[in-house]
Design a protein around this motif. Structure first.
Motif, PDB file in Angstrom:
ATOM      1  N   ARG A  70       0.833  -1.203   0.000  1.00 23.86           N
ATOM      2  CA  ARG A  70       0.000   0.000   0.000  1.00 23.86           C
ATOM      3  C   ARG A  70       0.868   1.253   0.000  1.00 23.86           C
ATOM      4  NH1 ARG A  70      -2.733  -1.134   3.906  1.00 23.86           N
ATOM      5  NH2 ARG A  70      -4.569  -2.019   2.902  1.00 23.86           N
ATOM      6  N   ASN A  83     -10.098   9.155  -2.179  1.00 22.96           N
ATOM      7  CA  ASN A  83     -10.149   8.277  -1.000  1.00 22.96           C
ATOM      8  C   ASN A  83     -11.141   7.137  -1.198  1.00 22.96           C
ATOM      9  OD1 ASN A  83      -8.181   9.542   0.442  1.00 22.96           O
ATOM     10  ND2 ASN A  83      -9.575  10.876   1.565  1.00 22.96           N
ATOM     11  N   LEU A  84     -12.217   7.398  -1.949  1.00 19.50           N
ATOM     12  CA  LEU A  84     -13.185   6.332  -2.220  1.00 19.50           C
ATOM     13  C   LEU A  84     -12.558   5.249  -3.099  1.00 19.50           C
ATOM     14  CD1 LEU A  84     -16.746   7.837  -2.661  1.00 19.50           C
ATOM     15  CD2 LEU A  84     -16.083   5.950  -1.233  1.00 19.50           C
ATOM     16  N   LYS A  86      -9.412   4.497  -3.135  1.00 18.12           N
ATOM     17  CA  LYS A  86      -8.507   3.760  -2.244  1.00 18.12           C
ATOM     18  C   LYS A  86      -9.288   2.754  -1.402  1.00 18.12           C
ATOM     19  CE  LYS A  86      -5.329   7.619  -1.782  1.00 18.12           C
ATOM     20  NZ  LYS A  86      -4.252   8.239  -1.010  1.00 18.12           N
ATOM     21  N   ALA A  87     -10.460   3.199  -0.921  1.00 18.47           N
ATOM     22  CA  ALA A  87     -11.288   2.313  -0.099  1.00 18.47           C
ATOM     23  C   ALA A  87     -11.744   1.113  -0.919  1.00 18.47           C
ATOM     24  CB  ALA A  87     -12.493   3.063   0.456  1.00 18.47           C
ATOM     25  N   ASP A  90      -8.929  -1.220  -1.158  1.00 13.90           N
ATOM     26  CA  ASP A  90      -8.688  -1.876   0.136  1.00 13.90           C
ATOM     27  C   ASP A  90      -9.699  -2.988   0.393  1.00 13.90           C
ATOM     28  OD1 ASP A  90      -7.496   0.953   2.151  1.00 13.90           O
ATOM     29  OD2 ASP A  90      -6.444  -0.484   0.878  1.00 13.90           O
ATOM     30  N   VAL A  91     -10.959  -2.770   0.018  1.00  9.16           N
ATOM     31  CA  VAL A  91     -11.975  -3.802   0.205  1.00  9.16           C
ATOM     32  C   VAL A  91     -11.581  -5.053  -0.589  1.00  9.16           C
ATOM     33  CG1 VAL A  91     -14.370  -4.449  -0.286  1.00  9.16           C
ATOM     34  CG2 VAL A  91     -13.860  -2.207   0.661  1.00  9.16           C
ATOM     35  N   ASP A  94      -8.641  -6.827   0.997  1.00 11.58           N
ATOM     36  CA  ASP A  94      -9.020  -7.599   2.184  1.00 11.58           C
ATOM     37  C   ASP A  94      -9.619  -8.943   1.788  1.00 11.58           C
ATOM     38  OD1 ASP A  94     -10.063  -4.934   4.509  1.00 11.58           O
ATOM     39  OD2 ASP A  94      -8.107  -5.667   3.863  1.00 11.58           O
TER      40      ASP A  94
ATOM     41  N   VAL B  57     -21.923   5.423   1.774  1.00 11.17           N
ATOM     42  CA  VAL B  57     -21.484   6.796   1.528  1.00 11.17           C
ATOM     43  C   VAL B  57     -21.573   7.053   0.034  1.00 11.17           C
ATOM     44  CG1 VAL B  57     -19.039   6.074   1.422  1.00 11.17           C
ATOM     45  CG2 VAL B  57     -19.587   8.455   1.852  1.00 11.17           C
ATOM     46  N   ALA B  67     -10.849  -1.668   5.866  1.00  8.09           N
ATOM     47  CA  ALA B  67     -10.846  -0.757   4.720  1.00  8.09           C
ATOM     48  C   ALA B  67     -11.702   0.470   5.023  1.00  8.09           C
ATOM     49  CB  ALA B  67     -11.359  -1.487   3.476  1.00  8.09           C
ATOM     50  N   ARG B  70      -9.766   2.750   7.397  1.00  7.94           N
ATOM     51  CA  ARG B  70      -8.692   3.487   6.725  1.00  7.94           C
ATOM     52  C   ARG B  70      -9.266   4.634   5.891  1.00  7.94           C
ATOM     53  NH1 ARG B  70      -6.606  -0.375   4.580  1.00  7.94           N
ATOM     54  NH2 ARG B  70      -4.976  -0.877   6.077  1.00  7.94           N
ATOM     55  N   TYR B  71     -10.371   4.363   5.212  1.00  5.26           N
ATOM     56  CA  TYR B  71     -11.036   5.407   4.406  1.00  5.26           C
ATOM     57  C   TYR B  71     -11.461   6.590   5.281  1.00  5.26           C
ATOM     58  CZ  TYR B  71     -14.876   7.807   2.118  1.00  5.26           C
ATOM     59  OH  TYR B  71     -15.711   8.768   1.637  1.00  5.26           O
ATOM     60  N   ASN B  74      -8.528   8.583   6.355  1.00  4.54           N
ATOM     61  CA  ASN B  74      -8.074   9.448   5.257  1.00  4.54           C
ATOM     62  C   ASN B  74      -8.975  10.672   5.124  1.00  4.54           C
ATOM     63  OD1 ASN B  74      -5.812   8.051   4.271  1.00  4.54           O
ATOM     64  ND2 ASN B  74      -7.053   6.693   3.028  1.00  4.54           N
ATOM     65  N   GLU B  75     -10.277  10.441   5.147  1.00  2.00           N
ATOM     66  CA  GLU B  75     -11.236  11.530   4.998  1.00  2.00           C
ATOM     67  C   GLU B  75     -11.112  12.543   6.136  1.00  2.00           C
ATOM     68  OE1 GLU B  75     -14.169  12.070   2.558  1.00  2.00           O
ATOM     69  OE2 GLU B  75     -12.409  11.193   1.620  1.00  2.00           O
TER      70      GLU B  75
END
Lengths: 205, 205
Positions: A70, A83-84, A86-87, A90-91, A94, B57, B67, B70-71, B74-75
């Motif tokens: 990462r 950031n979304l 990135k999320a 990340d999901v 995982d 969201v 995840a 972490r999001y 970041n936000e």
């Protein structure tokens, strides 16, 4: 002047290949320190957690392959645009980690009956869950990448996992996930990835 | 206009508490949708992976508690000041995840002999590995936080695990890790966290 990176892992793909794919994808120089198993006892005490891989950067030693991946993705801009994004990556990561952990549990299970049970559960539950979600994610993104319209570390982690599954004892068939199959071809054909895959050491896993 | 967040999890701390700690630390409004077990069968099919928690969201649903955390970090700017900071946090979070997984495996193990073996391994190996690393990390940072001189999501994830291990009956003796014990006091005393801890629902785990 470029940052100096040294990446220490065994001479296998194993749990440590995604960072190497990242260096390749970004075209960033680094020292690929492949530790021989015979040298491991001497090296172990010099590592932050008694395990590999670890990354040396800015005079610090950082363990944990996923955290390393990462970080490199962030440094190299292979991390999506928001950031979304990135999320979302990340999901997916995982899910891939969970699949990989299941594979490790199967590999090291000594009890034959238990092993057969784990393999069944793997193919009937874990694979549909993880790859069903990935297939759906890919079908919602016309670019063919997992997120956005450029390669991200999610794509690299996925082809890494694909490669691991192909030879694995669960005889998992990913043909049920046509977008995943197409994704793998697409990402492996990217120039820097293609070159890296052609030249990387051939290892049993 | 403010972003609308809905965070959906069971009425537990369990695997879903760190995002709630993040909303509290950042002072950000959200709908804390606590799902009753009796309603779960109706809701399960509406979630991306058939599990909780889920964050809603921007009209999208995201699974995977880490995840999500972490999001939100970041936000809300609770993720450190540099990519290297983020990496350091991720390393600690990865260790916390591994410890949580070990604790969960032990908790659900039915075979008494196997359970005793897992518990021994947990105390002899997992706790020293995870909390030894965290103790070292804290002693290298004079602020008392894990990383930098401000609260990050790493600090929240750590107190969340502290709570779990203390609740599950002596899974850790924080007196063996004085900096971790001091860290817990420091974080719990932060105004927004202190208020949240005072008012959150009391649940068994």
């Amino acid at each position: 002047m470029g940052k100096k990176y040294v990446y220490h892992y065994f001479n296998v793909k194993g749990r440590g290949e995604t960072p190497r794919l990242l260096f390749a994808a970004a075209g960033v120089e680094y020292k690929d320190d492949r530790v021989e198993f015979s040298d491991w006892p001497k090296v172990k005490g010099t590592t932050p957690l008694g395990a590999l891989p670890y990354l040396e950067v800015d005079g610090q030693k950082i363990p944990e392959s996923v955290a390393i991946a990462r970080y490199l993705a962030n440094e190299f801009g292979l991390v999506g645009k928001s950031n979304l994004d990135k999320a979302k990556i990340d999901v997916l990561i995982d899910q891939m980690i969970a699949t990989r952990e299941s594979m490790v549990a199967i590999k090291y299970e000594k009890d034959e009956a238990k092993k057969a049970e784990l393999m069944k559960k793997f193919n009937e539950e874990q694979i549909p869950k993880c790859f069903g979600y990935i297939e759906k994610t890919l079908s919602e993104n016309s670019s063919g990448f997992l997120v956005g319209n450029q390669v991200t570390w999610g794509d690299l982690a996925l082809i890494d996992l694909d490669g691991m599954l192909i030879n694995f004892e669960t005889s998992t068939n990913l043909d049920k996930f046509p977008k995943v199959v197409a994704h793998r071809k697409k990402v492996e054909a990217l120039p820097r990835i293609s070159t890296y895959l052609k030249n990387r050491p051939v290892t049993p896993f | 206009m403010e972003r609308k967040y809905v965070y959906r999890y069971f009425n537990l701390k369990g695997r879903g508490e760190t995002p709630r700690l993040l909303f509290a630390a950042a002072g950000v409004e959200y709908t804390d949708d606590r799902v009753e077990f009796s309603d779960w069968p109706n809701i399960k099919g509406t979630t991306p992976l058939g599990v909780l928690p889920v964050l809603e969201v921007d009209g999208q649903q995201f699974p995977e508690s880490v995840a999500i955390s972490r999001y939100l970090a970041n936000e809300f700017g609770l993720d450190g000041k540099s990519n290297l900071d983020k990496l350091k946090i991720d390393v600690v979070v990865d260790l916390l995840i591994a410890t949580r997984e070990s604790a969960a495996n032990m908790h659900f193990e039915q075979d008494e002999a196997k359970k005793a073996e897992l518990l021994k391994k947990f105390h002899d190996e997992q706790i020293p590995k995870c909390f030894g690393y965290i103790e070292k990390t804290l002693s290298e940072n004079s602020s008392g936080f894990l990383v930098g001189d401000q609260l990050t999501w790493g600090d929240l994830a750590l107190i969340d695990l502290d709570h779990l291990l203390c609740n599950l009956g002596n899974l850790i003796n924080l007196e063996n890790f004085p900096k971790v014990a001091a860290h817990k006091k420091q974080i719990e005393a932060l105004p927004q966290i202190s208020t949240y801890l005072k008012h959150r629902p009391v649940t068994s785990h």
